[in-house]
Enzyme design. Sequence first.
Site, short mmCIF file in Angstrom:
data_model
loop_
_atom_site.label_atom_id
_atom_site.label_comp_id
_atom_site.label_asym_id
_atom_site.label_seq_id
_atom_site.Cartn_x
_atom_site.Cartn_y
_atom_site.Cartn_z
CB ALA A 10 -0.85 -0.13 1.20
N GLY A 12 2.05 2.90 -2.78
CA GLY A 12 2.05 3.50 -3.77
C GLY A 12 1.27 4.84 -3.62
NE ARG A 16 -2.13 4.67 -14.01
CZ ARG A 16 -2.15 3.21 -14.16
NH1 ARG A 16 -2.75 2.96 -15.25
NH2 ARG A 16 -1.51 2.13 -13.44
CG ASN A 231 -4.57 1.52 -11.87
OD1 ASN A 231 -3.64 1.30 -11.03
ND2 ASN A 231 -5.04 0.24 -12.73
CG ASN A 381 -47.04 19.04 22.19
OD1 ASN A 381 -45.98 19.24 21.29
ND2 ASN A 381 -48.31 19.44 21.93
#
Length: 388
Positions: A10, A12, A16, A231, A381
């Site tokens: 992991a 990278g 792109r 990618n 209420n």
Amino acid sequence: MTATACVILAAGEGKRMRSEKPKVLHEVCGEPMLHYPVSLAIECGFSPVVVVLSPRLEGMIGKQLVERFGPRVVTAVQEQPLGTAHAVLCGRRVLSGFSGKLAILYGDVPLLDRQDIMALSRAGRASNVAFLTCRLADPAGYGRVVRNDAGEPIRIVEHRDAKATERKIDEVNAGIYLVDAPWVFRALRAVGKANAQGEYYLTDLVELAIRRGLKVRAVQRPGAERILGINDRVQLARAEELLNLRFAHKLMKAGVTIVSPRNTWLGPQTQVGRDTVILPGCIFRGEVKIGSNCTIGPGVVMTDCTVDRDVQVGPYCVMEGCSVERGARIGPFSRLRPGAHIGRDARVGNFVEVKNSTLGRGAKANHLTYLGDAEIGPGVNVGAGTIT
């Protein structure tokens, strides 16, 4: 049973993606894509799971990754981007003394599933190196699997290094391996970088094993989109679409009605009880738990929420970090912020915002109200225009 460890590559940056953010941190269905292969490795019983990160990523998420997934996950750092073979070698210190099988996965393959790993494991029992492949109509950019006349794999050649005849091959390497350890670390030290990119290729492992008379198996799998990495942004969107449908189909088979699966966005931590109906346009992120016999939507956004059974959440509500008890009615156009707790049979109506407050059983805030840091008792209420 042979022990199996795992290395997940992991490190990278993913150029792109055209992003300042490292590729594996881009989200798929609300989770960083890296989380999916890590979760799969743990689900398959691999231990330890070594995630190889760049120095930048180690500083960003190294500690959080271990905290999220527990002690079976450890990190290793690839100081320089010298290729996939070098990345695997960066994990050898953590695996010192380990003997067994080593699964090699990638951090950008969120769609890989247990069936793929089982197929790889079956091939790995009778071989020293096993890897996954698939066929592509357009294999440009991918490493080609070269086989001999007997159909046996003899090498993997990267696209940039392939001859014209090899580029015609439509079977490509998915990059998912199961190999013998510690043999793999000795073999990878022999990998050179006399190639177009000047990097140490993990793919050279196949040819090295064959030269040493070891057994190599290539396992062809259907569904190329599932086993190939992401990618760019187009592939990211497609992966999210496919993974989302996987989550939707799983819920529908368990008894949940999802009126428009392609227009409902789920996450890996979305849990929904049977006979609940989810209308179009809903988005669920983080840890969301919804009970049975509820109606949700359309257009509801939930993040880290717990909703009991028999609850109605009307159109276009936004809910985060809150809990809703049985029989309550929320919306339309309500906002529940972190710390909001809506009691049994209570009512939160249109244009009401609740933050860090409790509405008791049967209490009502029907419209145009802000309730912050308050405790509203049972049966109260709350009139329109109230601000606490």
